[in-house]
Design a protein around this motif. Structure first.
Motif, PDB file in Angstrom:
ATOM      1  N   ALA A 291       0.846  -1.186   0.000  1.00 43.11           N
ATOM      2  CA  ALA A 291       0.000   0.000   0.000  1.00 43.11           C
ATOM      3  C   ALA A 291       0.881   1.235   0.000  1.00 43.11           C
ATOM      4  O   ALA A 291       1.923   1.271   0.666  1.00 43.11           O
ATOM      5  N   VAL A 292       0.462   2.239  -0.772  1.00 44.22           N
ATOM      6  CA  VAL A 292       1.217   3.488  -0.885  1.00 44.22           C
ATOM      7  C   VAL A 292       0.229   4.644  -0.871  1.00 44.22           C
ATOM      8  O   VAL A 292      -0.795   4.613  -1.552  1.00 44.22           O
ATOM      9  N   ARG A 293       0.532   5.661  -0.086  1.00 49.78           N
ATOM     10  CA  ARG A 293      -0.286   6.872  -0.068  1.00 49.78           C
ATOM     11  C   ARG A 293       0.135   7.807  -1.205  1.00 49.78           C
ATOM     12  O   ARG A 293       1.323   7.956  -1.507  1.00 49.78           O
ATOM     13  N   THR A 294      -0.848   8.447  -1.828  1.00 49.61           N
ATOM     14  CA  THR A 294      -0.599   9.462  -2.842  1.00 49.61           C
ATOM     15  C   THR A 294      -1.162  10.796  -2.344  1.00 49.61           C
ATOM     16  O   THR A 294      -1.705  10.882  -1.236  1.00 49.61           O
ATOM     17  N   ASP A 295      -1.057  11.830  -3.179  1.00 51.57           N
ATOM     18  CA  ASP A 295      -1.580  13.140  -2.785  1.00 51.57           C
ATOM     19  C   ASP A 295      -3.093  13.135  -2.648  1.00 51.57           C
ATOM     20  O   ASP A 295      -3.660  13.953  -1.912  1.00 51.57           O
ATOM     21  N   SER A 296      -3.756  12.217  -3.349  1.00 49.78           N
ATOM     22  CA  SER A 296      -5.215  12.247  -3.362  1.00 49.78           C
ATOM     23  C   SER A 296      -5.871  10.965  -2.866  1.00 49.78           C
ATOM     24  O   SER A 296      -7.100  10.875  -2.840  1.00 49.78           O
TER      25      SER A 296
ATOM     26  N   LEU B 170      -3.293   0.330  -3.683  1.00 54.98           N
ATOM     27  CA  LEU B 170      -3.075  -0.987  -3.092  1.00 54.98           C
ATOM     28  C   LEU B 170      -2.770  -2.003  -4.175  1.00 54.98           C
ATOM     29  O   LEU B 170      -3.273  -1.891  -5.313  1.00 54.98           O
ATOM     30  N   ILE B 171      -1.966  -2.997  -3.820  1.00 48.40           N
ATOM     31  CA  ILE B 171      -1.719  -4.123  -4.719  1.00 48.40           C
ATOM     32  C   ILE B 171      -1.743  -5.412  -3.914  1.00 48.40           C
ATOM     33  O   ILE B 171      -1.247  -5.467  -2.785  1.00 48.40           O
ATOM     34  N   VAL B 172      -2.366  -6.426  -4.472  1.00 47.69           N
ATOM     35  CA  VAL B 172      -2.330  -7.784  -3.937  1.00 47.69           C
ATOM     36  C   VAL B 172      -1.992  -8.698  -5.101  1.00 47.69           C
ATOM     37  O   VAL B 172      -2.579  -8.559  -6.194  1.00 47.69           O
ATOM     38  N   GLY B 173      -1.051  -9.619  -4.906  1.00 46.73           N
ATOM     39  CA  GLY B 173      -0.637 -10.469  -6.018  1.00 46.73           C
ATOM     40  C   GLY B 173      -0.163 -11.831  -5.569  1.00 46.73           C
ATOM     41  O   GLY B 173      -0.009 -12.110  -4.375  1.00 46.73           O
ATOM     42  N   ASP B 174       0.088 -12.668  -6.560  1.00 47.17           N
ATOM     43  CA  ASP B 174       0.512 -14.046  -6.318  1.00 47.17           C
ATOM     44  C   ASP B 174       1.474 -14.440  -7.426  1.00 47.17           C
ATOM     45  O   ASP B 174       1.104 -14.477  -8.601  1.00 47.17           O
ATOM     46  N   VAL B 175       2.736 -14.707  -7.056  1.00 53.54           N
ATOM     47  CA  VAL B 175       3.766 -15.069  -8.023  1.00 53.54           C
ATOM     48  C   VAL B 175       3.640 -16.541  -8.390  1.00 53.54           C
ATOM     49  O   VAL B 175       3.396 -17.390  -7.527  1.00 53.54           O
TER      50      VAL B 175
ATOM     51  N   ALA C 214       9.025  -2.028  -7.371  1.00 55.07           N
ATOM     52  CA  ALA C 214       8.564  -1.188  -8.483  1.00 55.07           C
ATOM     53  C   ALA C 214       7.283  -0.453  -8.111  1.00 55.07           C
ATOM     54  O   ALA C 214       7.115   0.731  -8.441  1.00 55.07           O
ATOM     55  N   PHE C 215       6.381  -1.142  -7.411  1.00 52.07           N
ATOM     56  CA  PHE C 215       5.119  -0.513  -7.018  1.00 52.07           C
ATOM     57  C   PHE C 215       5.363   0.633  -6.037  1.00 52.07           C
ATOM     58  O   PHE C 215       4.798   1.731  -6.173  1.00 52.07           O
ATOM     59  N   ARG C 216       6.233   0.430  -5.054  1.00 58.41           N
ATOM     60  CA  ARG C 216       6.483   1.468  -4.056  1.00 58.41           C
ATOM     61  C   ARG C 216       7.185   2.677  -4.643  1.00 58.41           C
ATOM     62  O   ARG C 216       7.009   3.798  -4.177  1.00 58.41           O
TER      63      ARG C 216
ATOM     64  N   ALA D  88      12.087 -19.197 -18.717  1.00 56.97           N
ATOM     65  CA  ALA D  88      10.731 -19.724 -18.547  1.00 56.97           C
ATOM     66  C   ALA D  88       9.778 -18.572 -18.235  1.00 56.97           C
ATOM     67  O   ALA D  88      10.182 -17.488 -17.812  1.00 56.97           O
ATOM     68  N   GLU D  89       8.522 -18.810 -18.478  1.00 57.32           N
ATOM     69  CA  GLU D  89       7.525 -17.776 -18.233  1.00 57.32           C
ATOM     70  C   GLU D  89       7.380 -17.536 -16.735  1.00 57.32           C
ATOM     71  O   GLU D  89       7.080 -18.447 -15.971  1.00 57.32           O
ATOM     72  N   THR D  90       7.626 -16.311 -16.333  1.00 56.82           N
ATOM     73  CA  THR D  90       7.396 -15.897 -14.955  1.00 56.82           C
ATOM     74  C   THR D  90       6.303 -14.853 -14.981  1.00 56.82           C
ATOM     75  O   THR D  90       6.416 -13.860 -15.689  1.00 56.82           O
ATOM     76  N   PHE D  91       5.258 -15.087 -14.254  1.00 57.82           N
ATOM     77  CA  PHE D  91       4.177 -14.107 -14.254  1.00 57.82           C
ATOM     78  C   PHE D  91       3.586 -14.004 -12.854  1.00 57.82           C
ATOM     79  O   PHE D  91       3.800 -14.865 -11.997  1.00 57.82           O
ATOM     80  N   ILE D  92       2.846 -12.920 -12.657  1.00 53.00           N
ATOM     81  CA  ILE D  92       2.272 -12.617 -11.349  1.00 53.00           C
ATOM     82  C   ILE D  92       0.829 -12.168 -11.550  1.00 53.00           C
ATOM     83  O   ILE D  92       0.577 -11.174 -12.238  1.00 53.00           O
ATOM     84  N   THR D  93      -0.103 -12.906 -10.973  1.00 54.30           N
ATOM     85  CA  THR D  93      -1.481 -12.427 -10.962  1.00 54.30           C
ATOM     86  C   THR D  93      -1.584 -11.335  -9.899  1.00 54.30           C
ATOM     87  O   THR D  93      -1.008 -11.457  -8.817  1.00 54.30           O
ATOM     88  N   ALA D  94      -2.295 -10.270 -10.225  1.00 52.65           N
ATOM     89  CA  ALA D  94      -2.349  -9.145  -9.299  1.00 52.65           C
ATOM     90  C   ALA D  94      -3.587  -8.301  -9.564  1.00 52.65           C
ATOM     91  O   ALA D  94      -4.149  -8.328 -10.663  1.00 52.65           O
ATOM     92  N   VAL D  95      -3.997  -7.575  -8.554  1.00 54.21           N
ATOM     93  CA  VAL D  95      -5.033  -6.555  -8.696  1.00 54.21           C
ATOM     94  C   VAL D  95      -4.489  -5.279  -8.066  1.00 54.21           C
ATOM     95  O   VAL D  95      -3.900  -5.307  -6.985  1.00 54.21           O
ATOM     96  N   VAL D  96      -4.630  -4.176  -8.797  1.00 53.52           N
ATOM     97  CA  VAL D  96      -4.129  -2.880  -8.359  1.00 53.52           C
ATOM     98  C   VAL D  96      -5.311  -1.932  -8.226  1.00 53.52           C
ATOM     99  O   VAL D  96      -6.131  -1.817  -9.150  1.00 53.52           O
ATOM    100  N   LEU D  97      -5.400  -1.258  -7.087  1.00 55.84           N
ATOM    101  CA  LEU D  97      -6.519  -0.363  -6.804  1.00 55.84           C
ATOM    102  C   LEU D  97      -6.024   1.050  -6.551  1.00 55.84           C
ATOM    103  O   LEU D  97      -4.926   1.249  -6.016  1.00 55.84           O
TER     104      LEU D  97
END
Length: 365
Positions: free
Chosen positions: A165-170, A174-179, A196-198, A229-238
């Motif tokens: 979680a990161v605060r912005t000016d407004s 949030l991000i939740v993910g699974d590698v 990268a998200f922070r 090999a394919e490396t991917f991450i399922t995630a939701v960003v709010l």
């Protein structure tokens, strides 16, 4: 720490109590063997005493019980053959007890050494997980937040579930993910994505630009590590604004969110599904944000598939929506505490995969 000390004390007390079993066995066999007819020899049964001791005792306890068995066999030999110190049969039985006892002591020493190594590995794994995933703050602007990370209890295996979680000016992002995958490689991928998200989330970019940057970061990290090999991450960003009700969301192959408000349940599906992060280049994906309302007093539940794919004793998945329907918990912490207990009861206290749960409550419109 106090709980750990109490558990160790209970274990020690339990081990001391169980020592009575082989000691009583040695005494019983000795008495019966001495009183038995001359053609009946029960001395070989003494080997059972040191053989069962490793189940609850360490090398010193096993050595003590083995020594008592040797002394008992010697006493039986002397009592049954008073004219001779020991017969050849009793000498052979004593030698066998010495060899068995010594072997069991060595086994216990090796076992405890390996158990210590495993405890150290688990400690390092837990420390690495905590460095990557520090506790979520309890309050982010007008939001109350609670988080749970439930690790799979399978040796020292580390999962790649993540949250941030990161605060912005407004508002708050949030991000939740699974590698994809397990072990330190998954933790490295999770750390890369969270880093990268922070770095990028506080800046006033659009949500689609942020997610595109995260996708490039995952691909670049894979390239730098020489992973083909394919490396991917399922995630939701709010993106949850401090003012207003509409929450922006981009879901990259992640399970849907759940909003709970006034006893009602609503599943939030994205109108523009995207592939997992790390696969954007293959699909030439253009990210588009969806939106949904989160009114004051509403609880938002985010989770990884370790929750919905947790299997019970009969092999059935955890029915998340069915279980939480009708729950009236009003705080994120209370909701997650109840959900955690219910989930662990469903799986019998042991998860096969790591699971993350995040609950967010908006307190003002």
């Amino acid at each position: 720490m106090s709980q750990l000390v109490a558990a160790l004390r209970r274990r020690v007390r339990g081990g001391r109590a169980w020592v009575a079993v082989p000691v009583v066995w040695i005494a019983a066999v000795s008495v019966v063997d001495v009183l038995a007819p001359p053609d009946i020899h029960l001395g070989p049964l003494l080997v059972a005493a040191p053989a069962v001791t490793p189940m609850f005792g360490g090398p010193w306890t096993v050595g003590l019980v083995a020594g008592l068995a040797v002394l008992a066999q010697t006493a039986i030999g002397v009592a049954r053959d008073p004219d001779e110190l020991l017969s050849a049969n009793h000498e052979a039985q004593i030698l066998a007890l010495v060899l068995v006892g010594a072997s069991l002591v060595i086994f216990c020493v090796v076992r405890e050494r390996r158990a210590g190594e495993l405890r150290q590995v688990r400690y390092v794994a837990d420390a690495a997980q905590r460095v990557v995933l520090p506790p979520m703050p309890g309050r982010l602007g007008p939001l109350r937040v609670a988080s749970r990370y439930l690790a799979a209890e399978a040796e020292a295996r580390i999962g790649g579930d993540l949250y941030g979680a990161v605060r912005t000016d407004s508002g708050t992002r949030l991000i939740v993910g699974d590698v994809r995958g397990k072990g330190m490689g998954a933790v490295e991928d999770a750390a890369l994505l969270l880093g990268a998200f922070r770095v990028a989330a506080p800046y006033p970019s659009r949500l689609d630009e942020l997610v595109a940057y995260l996708d490039r970061s995952v691909r670049r990290g894979r390239h730098d590590q020489g992973i083909h090999a394919e490396t991917f991450i399922t995630a939701v960003v709010l993106d949850i604004p401090d003012e207003g009700r509409d929450v922006e969301m981009i879901s990259c192959g992640h399970p849907p969110l759940v909003v709970m408000h006034a006893g009602r349940l609503r599943v939030v599906e994205t109108a523009h599904p995207a592939p997992p992060l790390g696969l954007g280049e293959l699909t030439q994906q253009r990210y588009v944000a969806s939106s949904f309302p989160l009114a004051a007093g509403g609880l938002l539940l985010m989770y990884t598939d370790g929750v919905t794919e947790a299997r019970g004793s009969t092999g059935d998945f955890y029915p998340l929506l069915e279980r939480i329907a009708g729950w009236t918990d009003t705080s994120p912490e209370a909701l997650l505490s109840r959900l955690e207990g219910d989930l662990l009861r469903h799986v019998g206290g042991r998860l096969d995969d790591d699971a993350v749960m995040i609950a967010v409550k908006r307190e003002t419109a």
